[in-house]
Design a protein around this motif. Sequence first.
Motif, PDB file in Angstrom:
ATOM      1  N   SER A 140       1.299  -1.327  -0.234  1.00 47.08           N
ATOM      2  CA  SER A 140       0.463  -0.142   0.407  1.00 47.08           C
ATOM      3  C   SER A 140       1.163   1.654  -0.058  1.00 47.08           C
ATOM      4  CB  SER A 140      -1.007  -0.054   1.014  1.00 47.08           C
ATOM      5  OG  SER A 140      -1.768  -1.028   0.834  1.00 47.08           O
ATOM      6  N   ALA A 141       1.575   1.783   0.806  1.00 42.47           N
ATOM      7  CA  ALA A 141       2.844   2.317   1.451  1.00 42.47           C
ATOM      8  C   ALA A 141       3.895   2.707  -0.676  1.00 42.47           C
ATOM      9  CB  ALA A 141       3.715   2.015   1.820  1.00 42.47           C
ATOM     10  N   ALA A 142       4.146   1.827  -0.862  1.00 45.63           N
ATOM     11  CA  ALA A 142       4.662   1.221  -2.536  1.00 45.63           C
ATOM     12  C   ALA A 142       4.065   1.898  -3.477  1.00 45.63           C
ATOM     13  CB  ALA A 142       4.805   0.212  -2.654  1.00 45.63           C
ATOM     14  N   LEU A 143       2.211   1.211  -3.642  1.00 41.61           N
ATOM     15  CA  LEU A 143       1.759   2.177  -4.386  1.00 41.61           C
ATOM     16  C   LEU A 143       1.705   3.782  -3.918  1.00 41.61           C
ATOM     17  CD1 LEU A 143      -1.067  -0.659  -4.448  1.00 41.61           C
ATOM     18  CD2 LEU A 143       0.839  -0.038  -5.938  1.00 41.61           C
ATOM     19  N   ALA A 144       1.302   3.904  -2.842  1.00 40.59           N
ATOM     20  CA  ALA A 144       1.263   5.451  -2.465  1.00 40.59           C
ATOM     21  C   ALA A 144       2.263   6.198  -2.570  1.00 40.59           C
ATOM     22  CB  ALA A 144       0.858   5.417  -0.737  1.00 40.59           C
ATOM     23  N   VAL A 145       3.717   5.609  -2.521  1.00 37.88           N
ATOM     24  CA  VAL A 145       4.436   6.281  -2.761  1.00 37.88           C
ATOM     25  C   VAL A 145       4.304   6.505  -4.338  1.00 37.88           C
ATOM     26  CG1 VAL A 145       7.100   6.849  -2.812  1.00 37.88           C
ATOM     27  CG2 VAL A 145       5.571   6.391  -0.677  1.00 37.88           C
ATOM     28  N   SER A 146       4.522   5.601  -5.049  1.00 37.27           N
ATOM     29  CA  SER A 146       4.714   5.872  -6.476  1.00 37.27           C
ATOM     30  C   SER A 146       3.387   6.799  -7.557  1.00 37.27           C
ATOM     31  CB  SER A 146       3.487   4.489  -7.271  1.00 37.27           C
ATOM     32  OG  SER A 146       2.895   3.908  -6.988  1.00 37.27           O
ATOM     33  N   ALA A 147       2.887   6.866  -6.571  1.00 36.71           N
ATOM     34  CA  ALA A 147       1.291   8.343  -7.114  1.00 36.71           C
ATOM     35  C   ALA A 147       2.011   9.300  -6.898  1.00 36.71           C
ATOM     36  CB  ALA A 147       0.370   7.744  -5.922  1.00 36.71           C
ATOM     37  N   VAL A 148       3.028   9.357  -6.307  1.00 39.12           N
ATOM     38  CA  VAL A 148       3.730  11.652  -6.006  1.00 39.12           C
ATOM     39  C   VAL A 148       5.263  10.931  -7.567  1.00 39.12           C
ATOM     40  CG1 VAL A 148       2.320  11.911  -4.498  1.00 39.12           C
ATOM     41  CG2 VAL A 148       4.824  11.195  -4.185  1.00 39.12           C
ATOM     42  N   MET A 149       5.518   9.781  -6.841  1.00 39.65           N
ATOM     43  CA  MET A 149       6.787  10.042  -7.766  1.00 39.65           C
ATOM     44  C   MET A 149       7.083  10.745  -9.344  1.00 39.65           C
ATOM     45  SD  MET A 149       8.516   6.270  -7.046  1.00 39.65           S
ATOM     46  CE  MET A 149       9.532   6.536  -8.514  1.00 39.65           C
ATOM     47  N   PRO A 150       8.057  11.425  -9.577  1.00 38.41           N
ATOM     48  CA  PRO A 150       8.557  11.825 -10.631  1.00 38.41           C
ATOM     49  C   PRO A 150       7.918  10.411 -12.071  1.00 38.41           C
ATOM     50  CG  PRO A 150      10.002  12.531  -9.686  1.00 38.41           C
ATOM     51  CD  PRO A 150       9.544  11.936  -8.782  1.00 38.41           C
ATOM     52  N   LYS A 151       7.322  11.199 -13.442  1.00 35.57           N
ATOM     53  CA  LYS A 151       7.646  10.033 -14.128  1.00 35.57           C
ATOM     54  C   LYS A 151       8.970   9.681 -14.408  1.00 35.57           C
ATOM     55  CE  LYS A 151       2.783   8.763 -13.013  1.00 35.57           C
ATOM     56  NZ  LYS A 151       2.587   7.823 -12.176  1.00 35.57           N
ATOM     57  N   SER A 152       9.321   7.934 -15.049  1.00 35.00           N
ATOM     58  CA  SER A 152      10.589   7.861 -15.498  1.00 35.00           C
ATOM     59  C   SER A 152      10.103   6.581 -16.645  1.00 35.00           C
ATOM     60  CB  SER A 152      11.177   7.354 -14.610  1.00 35.00           C
ATOM     61  OG  SER A 152      11.455   6.649 -13.146  1.00 35.00           O
ATOM     62  N   GLN A 153      10.984   5.682 -17.110  1.00 37.78           N
ATOM     63  CA  GLN A 153      11.004   5.404 -17.998  1.00 37.78           C
ATOM     64  C   GLN A 153      11.315   3.562 -17.158  1.00 37.78           C
ATOM     65  OE1 GLN A 153      14.475   4.346 -20.777  1.00 37.78           O
ATOM     66  NE2 GLN A 153      12.922   2.656 -21.482  1.00 37.78           N
TER      67      GLN A 153
END
Length: 342
Positions: A140-153
Amino acid sequence: MSGVRALTHPWIAGTRSLWPGVAAPLLIMLGATFLSEHYGGPQLLYALLLGLAFHFLHEDERCRPGIEFCAKSLLRIGVALLGARITLSQIGQLGAGPLALAVLSIASTIVLGAWLARRLGLRTDFGLLCGAAVSICGASAALAVSAVMPKSQDGERHTLVAVVGVTGLSTLAMVVYPLLAQQLGFSDTSAGIFLGGTIHDVAQVVGAGLMLSHPTGDVALIVKLVRVTLLVPVVAALAFYWRRSSGYTAAGAGRRAPLLPFFLVGFVALVLVNSTGFVTPEVTDVLGQVSRTCLVVAISALGIKTSLGELVKLGWRPMALMIVATLWLAAVVLAYLWVFRP
């Protein structure tokens, strides 16, 4: 004519275009639920692995919009609804010690993740993602953090690697840590703090605690929910860091995302509403189930979007990073218990 206009309304037409892509993650979620309930094992991991098998659907123009909707919008909704499980009184019950422990263990694990990622030749962003996933609430935390991460390849591949690794390690901890607590002669309170402060996923914390006793399970759940509550400041801080460092966020190119993402505002609002006592346990249970469903559908969609071959190319370093972060988290909690002996 009015009925025809209604059916051709842009909003309705746009919603209908999502269904081909939404149907696949929904079916995968049902399959993962069946496997988890009948054969045991983590539901999220089943959903991810099944999703990887259907990667070809992401290449279909009819399915792609719905898959993207599940991987982004449903993800944020699921994280926001996690707040329905928490009240301010639960946090206050623990006192200052376990709360300070949670803050220290989370902060140190995230810093370690970022440092270790650079040492292993990985992106710092990935280290921050893994540190948050290990120290707060797993997938759940991984998904939450990924939602605000800069997009990258490599961003989505890193998210899935983090989910796979943290889910596997959490499952292993659910079996090993109760045995370790018994060997160390922990009291119910100490065992609850140890399990709730170290195991990644909420469901596995509850399972591990109940292996020892109901009082242990209660303490473990409260400690775990304190860690989940800290998801809000951690994700907000990471969003601010990425916002300042890159000027580009999950909101899209050319514009900055809000300083506090909307789904985190929803999380805090639900915690506050749930703390008033007006929300019945039945409603809380329903919102918790909806949150879990959204997260499972989202991870199914992320699996569909990801090529298994690309994941394999990431090598052993990400898993090594998560193992070290998991051992560090356990060491911090054990040091606290050795010093204070609650």
